[in-house]
Enzyme design. Structure first.
Site, mmCIF file in Angstrom:
data_model
loop_
_atom_site.group_PDB
_atom_site.id
_atom_site.type_symbol
_atom_site.label_atom_id
_atom_site.label_comp_id
_atom_site.label_asym_id
_atom_site.label_seq_id
_atom_site.Cartn_x
_atom_site.Cartn_y
_atom_site.Cartn_z
ATOM 1 N N CYS A 321 0.836 -1.206 0.000
ATOM 2 C CA CYS A 321 0.000 0.000 0.000
ATOM 3 C C CYS A 321 0.870 1.256 0.000
ATOM 4 C CB CYS A 321 -0.953 0.006 1.183
ATOM 5 S SG CYS A 321 -0.166 -0.136 2.797
ATOM 6 N N HIS A 748 -1.393 0.802 7.435
ATOM 7 C CA HIS A 748 -1.925 0.908 6.073
ATOM 8 C C HIS A 748 -1.827 2.350 5.576
ATOM 9 C CE1 HIS A 748 -4.184 -0.314 2.603
ATOM 10 N NE2 HIS A 748 -5.201 0.486 2.867
#
Length: 787
Positions: A321, A748
């Site tokens: 990510c 994330h």
């Protein structure tokens, strides 16, 4: 009809087989035209590229793959307890049923002839080649990692862990109900960590929201001389051998493959235990579902999906990510699009396309700015593998710091762009400038000697503005403290749910003021006084970049060396002016510090030289030893002599410091192998002046050596960057990257970008119109200069 099949090879297990995706585009077997795999190079190409590959390589025979999805099997989705995909407790992906068709395709003159694989006329060597390709795991499977989770490394202390005799250990009850923190002032029975060396049980550290423990486990580790390295979190131990283990010296969660044996030492049998406490991973997910999780993910909002050119997401390849967010941020820049959408970058197809970074970057840009893949996935696997090659962290499947990745990507891209054929990248406003020039600017440091009041100005180059966040400047501090008190009281009482978290609200102007404020530094040598003392340092912009990268320093290392995160909102304006922080240079009433006086070259110590000569060594060799060891001890000089007495110049007079007598010996040695001085100097630079590594580098870069030399020579005399400005200081926000997690190596990353007058949310492959962009929660911001 007679068919000439041409060259055919059989892929070995160690061969690189790119059978899942086109080298030049994101075409896969699922596209209507399928993909064609070269039976000699094992590289695949979509139908728009295969003829170009055939012409360039002379290949005639390909494996044609065409897949069709015929159904989807829904997977049950239980409660998500881990930031992971495809694992228990993580996000579950639906399974797809696929119909696959394989055909041998031969270029026979101007036509392509398709031959079924079961055709008895198909030669055996073609059958063997195709079978080897289909049975090979392929590059995608080789590189792809399914889980987002941080991969725990086996602790170096686990195998030979010292455990005290049972008589010297703290008593540990076999009944989990009796476990309690050993601190005199603490009675907590959760978040308990037991030291695996002596059985001490203490609380873990306090979480960033005030929950957690009192930190007694860490204090015990420090109080016992930091010799008992491992601790296990009680309550997370399961019969399967699982359990959170932390290594204090390694400062990370680790794997202990001998955990069952280590626990048995204290009379704890894991087959009799059940999980009663949350793991660190579960706590991280839970804690993240507070302010930053809700605000960054725009929780509670009905986000409208969007797709098409410029709105294509990127598939998460396993902890990628940070790569996806950075790429979305960079490719939104018009100059990047102009360069990498140009056909000159990818046509004709360069040799070894998987190793050509300009081509792979162009592939990403073209994929995002195309509507060809609306119903497909964009998997930047070749790009990620190429950029991360040789890098300890970025080649791993672990989560990384997005800012560090931007720096690495720009450095790598600059090297490859300068080494490429100039005609490939000349399209657009960048011309021959590297892409990194878009972000380059200069700081000017003003350093004032406190004692003499004299100053000096030092220019340094940078490509990111790092801003400190002064928590004491929060405008809502009283509300934050009251909210924290209420949350702690609610958690301890367990009677009512805690109120929603309120975080510190720090003005953006306060961050600028702290970053650009004057700083007093001690121990700075002053050429005016001839001694070390205090100096006042102030930084200012000497030039302003075309695009300004701003990093908010939300993450820091605490006094106990543990990574911490500030719970803070900094509402970044969409337009900023930085003129107040422009350097004005030397003023009329300022006096410059004198230039550093030249220092005399060091001389070998006569006493040390005489002592060494008495042992039978030559005078020049002894002088060299004395200089090499800075006139230190005779023992150190002797070690140097024994290591260098075989050198060809050992008995030559030593070269005075700062004077180069003749050619650099390392360059001369490499030149003796047949390389030019420019090639040798380039190799030494690439190998950080290690002669052996430089030789290996030269032999491994024979194919593109001249291009690397051109890039090296360009680096030695950098040209002025016309994109920098000394006057234009107004910027407009283009986008930002946010991060959820307790530190930058877990959690994330997502991106918010301004496109076509609206804010758009990029969460890996998911793209939606942003309802309420979290301007205050960003980690990296991208601004464009207005003029």
């Amino acid at each position: 009809m007679t068919i000439a099949y041409g060259r055919v090879a059989v892929a070995t297990e160690t061969a690189s087989v790119y059978k899942d995706e086109c080298m030049v585009s994101f075409d896969t077997p699922f596209l209507p035209g399928g993909i064609y795999t070269n039976l000699s190079t094992f590289e695949s190409f979509g139908e728009d590229w295969v003829e170009q590959d055939a012409a360039a390589t002379g290949q005639r025979t390909y494996l044609h793959q065409k897949f069709v999805r015929i159904g989807v099997v829904k997977q049950p989705q239980d409660e998500v307890t881990k930031l992971a995909i495809g694992v228990e407790g993580g996000f579950q992906e639906d399974k797809v049923e696929i119909q696959k068709t394989y055909t041998a395709v031969v270029f026979n003159g101007d036509e392509k002839v398709g031959i079924p694989l079961d055709d008895p006329e198909l030669p055996s060597n073609v059958r063997e080649s195709i079978a080897a390709i289909l049975n090979h795991q392929g590059n995608y499977v080789k590189e792809h990692v399914k889980s987002w989770q941080h991969v725990l490394q086996t602790s170096v202390y686990a195998l030979e862990l010292v455990q005290l005799p049972k008589s010297d250990c703290h008593a540990v009850s076999p009944n989990p109900a009796h476990w309690v923190c050993a601190a005199e002032t603490c009675e907590k029975k959760e978040n308990l960590w037991m030291n695996l060396s002596d059985g001490f049980v203490g609380c873990g550290r306090q979480n960033f929201d005030g929950t957690g423990g009192c930190g007694e486990a860490l204090r015990h580790y420090e109080a016992t001389g930091k010799v008992f390295p491992l601790a296990v979190k009680l309550g997370t131990i399961t019969a399967s051998g699982g359990g959170d283990v932390f290594s204090y010296p390694e400062d990370d969660m680790v794997s202990d493959p001998y955990l069952a044996d280590h626990l048995r030492h204290f009379g704890i049998r894991i087959d009799e235990l059940t999980k009663t406490d949350k793991t660190v991973s579960e706590l991280e997910v839970e804690l993240n579902k507070n302010w930053d999780f809700d605000s960054i993910m725009e929780e509670g909002k009905s986000l409208v999906p969007i797709t098409g050119k410029g709105f294509m997401g990127l598939t998460n390849l396993g902890n990628s990510c940070y790569v996806n967010s950075v790429l979305q941020l960079l490719v939104t820049i018009p100059e990047v699009q102009a360069r990498y959408l140009s056909p000159a970058v990818f046509s004709p197809i360069p040799p070894r396309p998987a190793l050509d970074l300009p081509l792979q970057f162009s592939k990403v840009v073209r994929g995002i700015y195309s509507d060809r893949y609306i119903s497909e996935e964009l998997r930047p696997l070749m790009f990620r593998s190429l950029v991360g090659a040789g890098h300890t962290e970025f080649s791993s499947n672990r989560q990384q710091d997005a800012m560090e990745y931007i720096q690495h990507l720009l450095d790598t891209l600059t090297t490859k762009e300068k080494a490429a054929d100039p005609a490939r990248l000349a399209t657009g406003p960048l011309g021959q400038l590297p892409t990194s020039a878009l972000f380059d600017f200069s700081f000017e440091d003003r350093i004032e000697c406190v004692a003499s009041r004299k100053v000096k100005y030092v220019t340094r180059h940078d490509n990111v503005l790092q801003l400190s966040i002064p928590l004491d400047a929060a405008v809502n501090d009283s509300e934050v403290q009251e909210n924290k008190r209420q949350r702690l009281a609610s958690i301890e009482s367990e009677e009512v749910p805690p109120p929603k978290q309120i975080v510190a609200d720090v003005p953006f102007a306060a961050c600028l003021e702290q970053t650009f404020a004057s700083e007093i530094i001690d121990g700075v040598y002053s050429t005016a006084t001839g001694r070390k003392g205090k100096a006042a340092k102030t930084i200012r912009f000497r030039t302003f970049p075309k695009y300004l990268l701003v990093q908010m320093k939300r993450y820091y290392v605490a006094e106990d060396w543990s990574p911490k995160k500030m719970d803070v909102s900094v509402q970044i304006p969409q337009t900023i002016r930085l003129g107040a922080y422009r350097s004005t240079g030397l003023q009329d009433d300022e006096q410059l510090l004198p230039e550093d006086a030249p220092t005399a070259a060091p001389e070998p110590s006569p006493r040390l030289v005489a002592e060494l000569m008495a042992m039978g060594f030559s005078e020049n060799g002894c002088k060299r030893a004395a200089l090499a060891t800075h006139n230190g001890s005779a023992e150190a000089a002797m070690e140097w002599i024994f290591a260098h007495m075989g050198d060809s110049d050992f008995n030559d007079p030593p070269t005075p410091t700062g004077v180069q007598a003749g050619p650099n010996p390392a360059i001369a040695n490499l030149a003796a192998m047949g390389f030019s001085e420019a090639q040798a100097a380039c190799a030494l630079d690439a190998a950080k002046q290690d002669p052996d590594a430089a030789a290996e580098w030269l032999f491994s870069h024979m194919d593109d050596l001249d291009a690397h030399v051109r890039a090296f020579e360009a680096k030695q005399s950098p040209a002025t960057n016309p994109l920098e400005s000394t006057t234009c200081d107004e910027y407009e926000l283009l986008g930002f990257v946010s991060h959820m997690g307790s530190n930058t190596h877990s959690g994330h990353y997502v991106a918010h970008l301004k496109k076509d007058g609206q804010w758009v949310f990029f969460n890996d492959a998911k793209v939606a119109v942003s309802d309420t962009p979290p301007f205050g929660a960003g980690f990296i911001y991208l601004f464009e200069r207005k003029h």
